[in-house]
Write a protein that holds these residues in place. Structure first.
Motif, short mmCIF file in Angstrom:
data_model
loop_
_atom_site.label_atom_id
_atom_site.label_comp_id
_atom_site.label_asym_id
_atom_site.label_seq_id
_atom_site.Cartn_x
_atom_site.Cartn_y
_atom_site.Cartn_z
N VAL A 59 0.83 -1.21 0.00
CA VAL A 59 0.00 0.00 0.00
C VAL A 59 0.86 1.25 0.00
CG1 VAL A 59 -1.71 1.31 1.31
CG2 VAL A 59 -1.95 -1.16 1.09
N PHE A 60 1.91 1.26 0.80
CA PHE A 60 2.80 2.42 0.83
C PHE A 60 3.41 2.67 -0.54
CE2 PHE A 60 6.35 5.11 1.79
CZ PHE A 60 5.94 5.86 2.88
N ALA A 61 3.81 1.60 -1.22
CA ALA A 61 4.45 1.74 -2.52
C ALA A 61 3.51 2.35 -3.56
CB ALA A 61 4.96 0.38 -3.00
N GLU A 62 2.24 1.99 -3.52
CA GLU A 62 1.32 2.56 -4.51
C GLU A 62 0.90 3.98 -4.16
OE1 GLU A 62 -3.21 1.19 -3.54
OE2 GLU A 62 -1.93 -0.33 -4.45
N ARG A 63 0.94 4.32 -2.87
CA ARG A 63 0.60 5.69 -2.47
C ARG A 63 1.76 6.66 -2.68
NH1 ARG A 63 -2.82 5.44 3.22
NH2 ARG A 63 -4.41 3.94 2.55
N TYR A 64 2.98 6.16 -2.49
CA TYR A 64 4.16 7.03 -2.59
C TYR A 64 5.19 6.38 -3.51
CZ TYR A 64 1.87 8.63 1.68
OH TYR A 64 0.94 9.06 2.59
N PRO A 65 4.82 6.17 -4.77
CA PRO A 65 5.68 5.38 -5.66
C PRO A 65 7.05 5.99 -5.93
CG PRO A 65 3.91 6.46 -6.89
CD PRO A 65 3.60 6.64 -5.44
N THR A 66 7.18 7.33 -5.84
CA THR A 66 8.48 7.94 -6.14
C THR A 66 9.48 7.74 -5.00
OG1 THR A 66 7.76 10.08 -5.25
CG2 THR A 66 7.39 9.67 -7.61
N ARG A 67 9.02 7.32 -3.83
CA ARG A 67 9.92 7.15 -2.70
C ARG A 67 10.48 5.73 -2.61
NH1 ARG A 67 8.12 9.70 2.90
NH2 ARG A 67 10.39 9.92 2.99
N ILE A 68 9.84 4.80 -3.30
CA ILE A 68 10.18 3.39 -3.12
C ILE A 68 10.75 2.81 -4.41
CG2 ILE A 68 9.31 1.13 -2.45
CD1 ILE A 68 9.20 3.33 -0.26
N ALA A 69 11.98 2.31 -4.33
CA ALA A 69 12.62 1.70 -5.50
C ALA A 69 12.26 0.24 -5.64
CB ALA A 69 14.14 1.84 -5.40
N GLY A 70 11.90 -0.41 -4.54
CA GLY A 70 11.56 -1.83 -4.62
C GLY A 70 10.86 -2.28 -3.36
N ILE A 71 10.02 -3.31 -3.51
CA ILE A 71 9.34 -3.91 -2.37
C ILE A 71 9.55 -5.42 -2.40
CG2 ILE A 71 7.62 -2.12 -1.97
CD1 ILE A 71 5.63 -3.69 -3.65
N VAL A 72 9.87 -5.97 -1.24
CA VAL A 72 9.97 -7.41 -1.07
C VAL A 72 8.81 -7.83 -0.18
CG1 VAL A 72 11.36 -9.34 -0.24
CG2 VAL A 72 12.48 -7.34 -1.26
N LEU A 73 7.97 -8.73 -0.68
CA LEU A 73 6.75 -9.13 0.00
C LEU A 73 6.86 -10.59 0.41
CD1 LEU A 73 4.30 -7.43 -2.55
CD2 LEU A 73 5.30 -6.44 -0.45
N LEU A 74 7.05 -10.83 1.71
CA LEU A 74 7.22 -12.18 2.24
C LEU A 74 5.91 -12.64 2.86
CD1 LEU A 74 10.49 -11.24 4.10
CD2 LEU A 74 10.44 -12.78 2.15
N GLY A 75 5.48 -13.87 2.53
CA GLY A 75 4.20 -14.33 3.04
C GLY A 75 3.09 -13.36 2.66
N PHE A 76 3.07 -12.98 1.39
CA PHE A 76 2.27 -11.84 0.91
C PHE A 76 0.76 -12.07 1.03
CE2 PHE A 76 0.75 -9.49 -3.08
CZ PHE A 76 0.59 -8.30 -2.40
N LEU A 77 0.08 -11.04 1.54
CA LEU A 77 -1.38 -11.02 1.62
C LEU A 77 -1.88 -9.89 0.75
CD1 LEU A 77 -1.76 -11.43 5.50
CD2 LEU A 77 -1.73 -13.22 3.77
#
Length: 308
Positions: free
Chosen positions: A143-161
């Motif tokens: 959710v943070f990545a889609e709200r603030y996409p210019t701040r986040i270069a990558g997301i690692v989602l473990l046990g993703f929900l």
């Protein structure tokens, strides 16, 4: 700038050379968020993006630095040049206890994450970051990545929900609703059976000692999971995405992973899914933890190269 009420601890050096610093970041008049930094000074090693570690419900940031069986993700990242920041969402661990555990929500966790990123940006100068989230933390990260996409270069989602859970949570939520002041306890039997079925005995013992019956956690995040989905505009994020799940995970599903990979706006070459066989909900501390560490290190290096 950190507020005058923020308490930044001394820089400590462990015998193995790792540097540690603990901070209580004041983000509201009655809310301090505990942050634990870990890194190595390695002359000649290329510096990479700061890595922010987002824990799951009923846990805290210490779970990313399990000191047995080479399962410390913080150590593995630091050895490759990352400066890691593991923090506790409000109501968890050493962060301020919320008066009502039901008031700890996705929105409060997004607020905590934003404040931590502002602090990390202030002390590091970095404009972009990598988020690593486990379970509830994976929801926060997506959710943070889609709200603030210019701040986040990558997301690692473990046990993703994402949209669903593999098993119904209604029975456990019915019990959680009875928790005094919105705080409940984890029974020792839950850790090995539900979350870390292939972890080494020493890892199971560590989790039971740290998050067992003496650890009261806010139940609000569990009720938030019932409200899935929260990521409603994944196409807005176009950075790197790595999803890691295990086939023994009772919560994460292949269908969810496929839906999210299809929906997120990142180009195909920046999206990947590592599905492990014989692994449960916490792949970074289970039987194939070293493979998870390697995959995340390679991901962080690639995300850092993207912004150079």
């Amino acid at each position: 700038m950190p507020t005058p009420k923020t308490r930044i601890g001394p820089l400590l050096r462990q015998e193995n050379g790792f540097l540690i610093r603990e901070t209580f970041l004041r983000i509201e008049p009655t809310v301090d968020v505990y942050i634990r930094e870990k890194w190595l000074e390695q002359p000649g090693v290329r510096q990479i993006l700061p890595v922010i570690l987002l824990h799951g419900a009923g846990m805290d940031g210490a779970g990313f630095d399990v000191p047995v069986e080479n399962t410390s993700l913080a150590d593995a990242l630091a050895r490759q040049g990352a400066h890691t920041f593991a923090f506790d969402f409000r109501g968890h661990g050493r962060s301020s206890r919320a008066a009502d555990g039901f008031a700890v929500t996705l929105e409060s966790s997004i607020q905590d994450t934003s404040a931590v990123l502002d602090y990390v940006q202030e002390i590091s100068g970095s404009q972009q970051f990598v988020l690593v989230g486990i379970s509830y933390g994976s929801i926060v990260a997506s959710v943070f990545a889609e709200r603030y996409p210019t701040r986040i270069a990558g997301i690692v989602l473990l046990g993703f929900l994402y949209k669903t859970t593999g098993v119904s949570l209604e029975d456990s939520l019915e019990e959680a609703a009875k928790a005094p002041a919105g705080y409940a306890f984890t029974t020792e039997e839950e850790w090995p059976e539900l979350f870390i079925p292939t972890a080494a005995p020493a890892v199971i013992d560590w989790h039971q000692a740290h998050f067992g019956t003496a650890y009261a956690y806010p139940v609000g995040p569990y009720f938030e999971v019932r409200k899935l989905p929260f990521a409603i505009n994944p196409e807005r994020f176009q950075g790197r995405v790595l999803i890691i799940t295990g086939d023994l995970d009772p919560l994460a599903t292949d269908a969810d992973v496929a839906r999210y990979v299809q929906a997120v706006g990142s180009p195909a070459e920046k999206k990947s899914h590592l599905k492990q066989i014989g692994v449960g909900h916490l792949p970074y501390v289970e039987a194939q933890a070293e493979a998870v560490q390697q995959a995340i290190n390679e991901f962080v290096a690639a995300a850092s190269a993207d912004v150079e």
